[in-house]
Each structure stands twice: as structure tokens, then as C-alpha cells.
Design a protein around this motif. Structure first.
Motif, short mmCIF file in Angstrom:
data_model
loop_
_atom_site.label_atom_id
_atom_site.label_comp_id
_atom_site.label_asym_id
_atom_site.label_seq_id
_atom_site.Cartn_x
_atom_site.Cartn_y
_atom_site.Cartn_z
N UNK A 4 -20.99 10.70 29.34
CA UNK A 4 -21.72 10.25 30.54
C UNK A 4 -23.23 10.06 30.32
N UNK A 5 -23.75 10.57 29.25
CA UNK A 5 -25.18 10.41 29.03
C UNK A 5 -25.87 11.71 28.73
N UNK A 6 -27.18 11.78 29.00
CA UNK A 6 -28.06 10.78 29.60
C UNK A 6 -28.10 9.47 28.80
N UNK A 7 -28.48 8.40 29.48
CA UNK A 7 -28.44 7.06 28.90
C UNK A 7 -29.81 6.40 28.88
N UNK A 8 -29.92 5.41 28.04
CA UNK A 8 -31.02 4.45 28.13
C UNK A 8 -30.51 3.31 29.01
N UNK A 9 -31.25 2.99 30.05
CA UNK A 9 -30.78 2.06 31.07
C UNK A 9 -30.44 0.69 30.48
N UNK A 10 -29.48 0.03 31.13
CA UNK A 10 -29.06 -1.31 30.75
C UNK A 10 -29.51 -2.31 31.81
N UNK A 11 -30.09 -3.40 31.38
CA UNK A 11 -30.45 -4.52 32.25
C UNK A 11 -29.58 -5.70 31.85
#
Length: 359
Positions: free
Chosen positions: A97-104
Motif C-alpha cells: 500500500x505504500x507510502x507512495x510517490x504520487x502519480x499524475x
């Protein structure tokens, strides 16, 4: 009125604070029909640092979150390639689940079809950053000329805006110039409170700024400055922008420079482009040029980086404005969010150069 008092010597010319993202770009194909895409590493604050390093040759850094997984490695590689010095707060990925680097997710559109941009910022590491995560005393003790952050990062969580305030105060205590790109996004502020909370935090940050970047809408919604109705206008009038500045500097007396771009979108690939600054009580307006746009994302950051370079290099305000105007225009001719321009190209366009073939 007052001018910017920029340090003569420092280990870093420029340091930004913000969240890094990776942007998936299928080009002119609508994302829902995409089968492949390019990956661009981005983030409004990082973009400025990367532009100043890669195009303008300055020593820059970025304070940001980093995650120990594959996407993080992609991002780290891009930061290294632009020679931006990283100050990472590390997060451990749980494998699920992450934490993640955001996706655009974004396509470029074409002609009468507008670009479409949407996000996945769930469980984003950047939003978990908080006061105390960076040793500002140590960072600024080595010398930093200019410190920068932005409104999108401020809106990621209740703690990110507090971190910006902490960083701004540490920077000013060290004699470092501070700047903030308002980039007001009502949808983001609603996810952590409401628009009133967004305005409150933007005002707290602006109280600690020497330089503000933002258009009429940013000044109205982000700082509560009264002005004309921008929702019904297709083109922003420089005079209307300047008329708001007296209210800005009265409310935020530390502010010495306010800047914005002016863009009229005729189609996805045809824009009219200009920029203005107010500095030390004087007004400066660039020429207007017609752009053939390949990708508009990052143009505003391109303007800011060119303007900041001009000020850091001791250029006259009009020269600094033109460097920002020219670099922002050039950035729209590249894919990705970070500049591929060279300084001589920027300088030539700022002086009125043409697109004739270079032999």
C-alpha cells in the motif's frame, strides 16, 4: 519599498521544498485509450530547482520525501541527472500500500481537444512530511541564497503547510531570500479542510515571503485580495493585476516582488503568452508572443526559474522578467516538465531572437 538583498556567497544558490511525483504521459492519445506512456519526474518546486541547475547552471537542492521502492529509484535517477542536490526524508514502502510517490496521469490533447490531467495522491509520502523532518539550521548554515516552495505542496496535508512556514522562518533567519508560488488549488484544500483553511495557510506562508508568484485568481482565492471577476474572463489584463498589488504589499509588507504569467489559450497548441512583475514599486510587462505548444505543463515553473535566475544573477528587473518569459515559452516546446533548453537559447529569445534554423 525595498529590493531583494541576495547573499554574495553560499553553498547553494537555490533550495526548494516540495513533493516529487511521476507523471505518466501517453502524448496526444487520450489516457483511457493509452497502451504506452513516457514517465516524467516532476513537482512544481523541484521543477524550478532542476531548471536552474540544468539550464542556468546554478547549484540547487531539493528537500523532499523519498520512498525505497522502484518508483523512488526512477525519481532519484532523474534528480541525479539534473544535478540537484537531494535532502531526502526517507519512507519505507510496505510492498503493498505504500507510502507512495504520487502519480499524475495526463494526456496532451490537441487542437480543440483540451489536455486532461488527473491524480492518484493516496498514501503519498510527500503529504506525510512535517515540521522537524529537516535540519534547517544545518542546511542554512552552509549558505543558501534563495528558498522556494509552492501552494500544491502546502495543500497536501495539514503538516506540509506548517513545514513550509518552518522552512521559511529558518531561511529568513539565515538571511535567505524566500519565495512562494501560490498555485491555489481549491480541490486539494477541500481534501484537508476547506477553502477558508487554504486561504489561512497561504496567508501565513506569505507573511514570511520576499517573493510571490501567482495570477489574479491565486491572489484572490489564496490570499483573499479583492479584484475583478476572473471566472468570466478569457484574458487577464496586466493593469488589473497591478491594481491588486498595492493591496498585496499592504497586507504582506515583507513582499518585495510579485510576478505572474499571462496566457490566453486559443487552442491546446496555440497560446498567447506574456508575463509581468512588480518589483520595488515599479511595474514591468513583457512583450506578448504566440506559442506553438507541444506540452503546456511546467510553463509557469519555467517562467519562475528564469525570473529567479535573473534576480540571482544581478540582472535588471526587466531583463529578469524577459528571461523568465523566454524560458517559460521555450519549456512549452518540450515534452516533460523540466527544461531541455540551453542558456544561450533563453538569452537569445529574451532579446527578441527568432526560430530561424541555427547552422
Amino acid at each position: 519599498m525595498a529590493k531583494l538583498d541576495i547573499k554574495k556567497d553560499a553553498a547553494l544558490d537555490f533550495l526548494s521544498l516540495g513533493a516529487l511525483v511521476h507523471r505518466l504521459d501517453p502524448g496526444t492519445i487520450p489516457f483511457r485509450k493509452a497502451r504506452a506512456f513516457d514517465v516524467h519526474v516532476s513537482g512544481g518546486e523541484y521543477n524550478v530547482a532542476a531548471n536552474l541547475s540544468d539550464c542556468f547552471g546554478l547549484n540547487t537542492g531539493v528537500a523532499t520525501a523519498m520512498v525505497d521502492y522502484g518508483v523512488g529509484e526512477i525519481v532519484q535517477r532523474a534528480v541525479a541527472e539534473t544535478k540537484v542536490k537531494p535532502f531526502y526524508k526517507w519512507f519505507e514502502h510496505d510492498g503493498v500500500r505504500g507510502p507512495n510517490i504520487a502519480t499524475v496521469y495526463s494526456d496532451r490533447g490537441a487542437g480543440v481537444r483540451a489536455p486532461v490531467v488527473f491524480y492518484n495522491r493516496a498514501n503519498e509520502a510527500g503529504a506525510m512530511l512535517k515540521p522537524g523532518d529537516f535540519d534547517w539550521k544545518k542546511i542554512f548554515s552552509d549558505g543558501v541564497k534563495w528558498f522556494h516552495s509552492g501552494g500544491i505542496f502546502a495543500a497536501l496535508s495539514p503538516t506540509t503547510s506548517e513545514l513550509i512556514v518552518e522552512g521559511m522562518q529558518a531561511a529568513q533567519a539565515a538571511g535567505t531570500i524566500t519565495s512562494f508560488d501560490l498555485n491555489y488549488r481549491a480541490k486539494l484544500w477541500k481534501t484537508i479542510g476547506d477553502e477558508a483553511k487554504g486561504q489561512e495557510m497561504c496567508c501565513r506562508i506569505a507573511e514570511n515571503c520576499d517573493v510571490l508568484v501567482g495570477n489574479e485568481e491565486d491572489l484572490q482565492k489564496g490570499l483573499g485580495i479583492q479584484g475583478q471577476d476572473v471566472e468570466s474572463k478569457s484574458k487577464l489584463d496586466p493593469e488589473q493585476f497591478f491594481n491588486m498589488i498595492e493591496k498585496v504589499v499592504k497586507k504582506f509588507p515583507k513582499v518585495k516582488l510579485v510576478a505572474t504569467t499571462l496566457r490566453e489559450v486559443r487552442s491546446t497548441n496555440r497560446h498567447d503568452w506574456a508575463a509581468v512583475i512588480w518589483y520595488d514599486g515599479q511595474r514591468y510587462v513583457s512583450p506578448t508572443m504566440s506559442l506553438d505548444v507541444i506540452c503546456r505543463i511546467g510553463g509557469g515553473d519555467g517562467f519562475a526559474s528564469g525570473l529567479f535566475y535573473g534576480m540571482l544573477a544581478g540582472k535588471e528587473p526587466e531583463q529578469a522578467l524577459r528571461l523568465g518569459w523566454a524560458h517559460g515559452a521555450l519549456l512549452t516546446t518540450f515534452t516533460g516538465d523540466v527544461s531541455m533548453a540551453k542558456l544561450p537559447e533563453v538569452e537569445a529569445l529574451a532579446l527578441g531572437g527568432s526560430a530561424r534554423v541555427q547552422r
